[in-house]
Design an enzyme around this catalytic site. Structure first.
Site, PDB file in Angstrom:
ATOM      1  N   THR A 114       0.854  -1.187   0.000  1.00 33.37           N
ATOM      2  CA  THR A 114       0.000   0.000   0.000  1.00 33.37           C
ATOM      3  C   THR A 114       0.890   1.237   0.000  1.00 33.37           C
ATOM      4  OG1 THR A 114      -0.142   0.305   2.402  1.00 33.37           O
ATOM      5  CG2 THR A 114      -1.693  -1.232   1.402  1.00 33.37           C
ATOM      6  N   GLU A 115       0.442   2.268  -0.708  1.00 29.49           N
ATOM      7  CA  GLU A 115       1.301   3.441  -0.858  1.00 29.49           C
ATOM      8  C   GLU A 115       1.435   4.247   0.425  1.00 29.49           C
ATOM      9  OE1 GLU A 115      -1.359   6.743  -3.054  1.00 29.49           O
ATOM     10  OE2 GLU A 115      -1.306   4.818  -4.056  1.00 29.49           O
TER      11      GLU A 115
END
Length: 211
Positions: free
Chosen positions: A48-49
């Site tokens: 996930t960023e």
């Protein structure tokens, strides 16, 4: 027989194409559903960023950790061995070519693989690019998950994008509620048609010459 499949069925279809050992980012919105359908017997590592490597699916009711969310602020779980890190390190992974697959939504995908997914360019529209540009240029394979038709009935698969671009020639495959399309040097190729859809009917819907 229907000509469309549900969003959950489409998420399961995408999950079936992700190979074991892949590092994968799931974009905000519908693509996050893919996490719920990844085979449990395969090691697929979700990124996930906002700084998590080893994201799991949605938590069971009553098991939500308010501090554990994905980039879309949805509650998620962490797989055994998950790692947390700074947002900048997460983007370095994305830009550095360390992700095998990302799954993104789209407003338009051109037949040469151009992607438009952050703005329609309409007056007053709120830009929402997030990390999409970084993912589009950094992931080895860019999968798009979207409805084939917009709310006004127009095709999201187009000859050329008319909306502001997210990435140029970056999309490798498009998963829609009507069919799965590969992006090839000759344009879109129908990889799999759902229900009663055919190459001919899909060509009529999109206004494109399909292979």
């Amino acid at each position: 027989m229907s000509t469309r499949i549900t969003r959950d069925d489409l998420a399961a279809r995408i999950a079936a194409d992700i190979p074991e050992g892949a590092f994968v980012n799931l974009g905000i919105g519908a693509p996050t559903l893919v996490a719920n359908y990844l085979p449990e017997d395969l090691e697929i590592i979700l990124h996930t960023e906002n700084g998590l490597l080893g994201m799991g699916g949605a938590p069971a009711e009553g098991q939500v950790d308010p501090d554990l969310i994905n980039a879309g602020k949805q509650a998620v779980t962490a797989a055994a061995g998950a790692a947390y890190f700074h947002h900048a390190d997460s983007f370095a992974m994305m830009r550095g070519g360390h992700l095998d697959v990302c799954v993104l939504g789209a407003f338009q995908v051109a037949q040469n693989g151009d992607l438009a997914n952050w703005s329609t360019g309409a007056p007053g529209a709120i830009p929402a690019v997030g990390g999409a540009m970084d993912l589009a240029i950094g992931a080895k394979d860019v999968y798009v998950m979207t409805d084939l038709l917009a709310k006004d009935g127009s095709s999201k698969l187009v000859a050329e994008c008319t909306y502001p671009l997210t990435g140029v020639g970056c999309v490798s495959r498009v998963y829609t509620d009507h069919a799965v399309f590969d992006v090839t040097p000759e344009g879109f190729r129908v990889r799999e048609a759902f229900g009663e859809n055919t190459v001919e009917s899909l060509s009529e819907l999109t206004g494109l010459e399909l292979r």
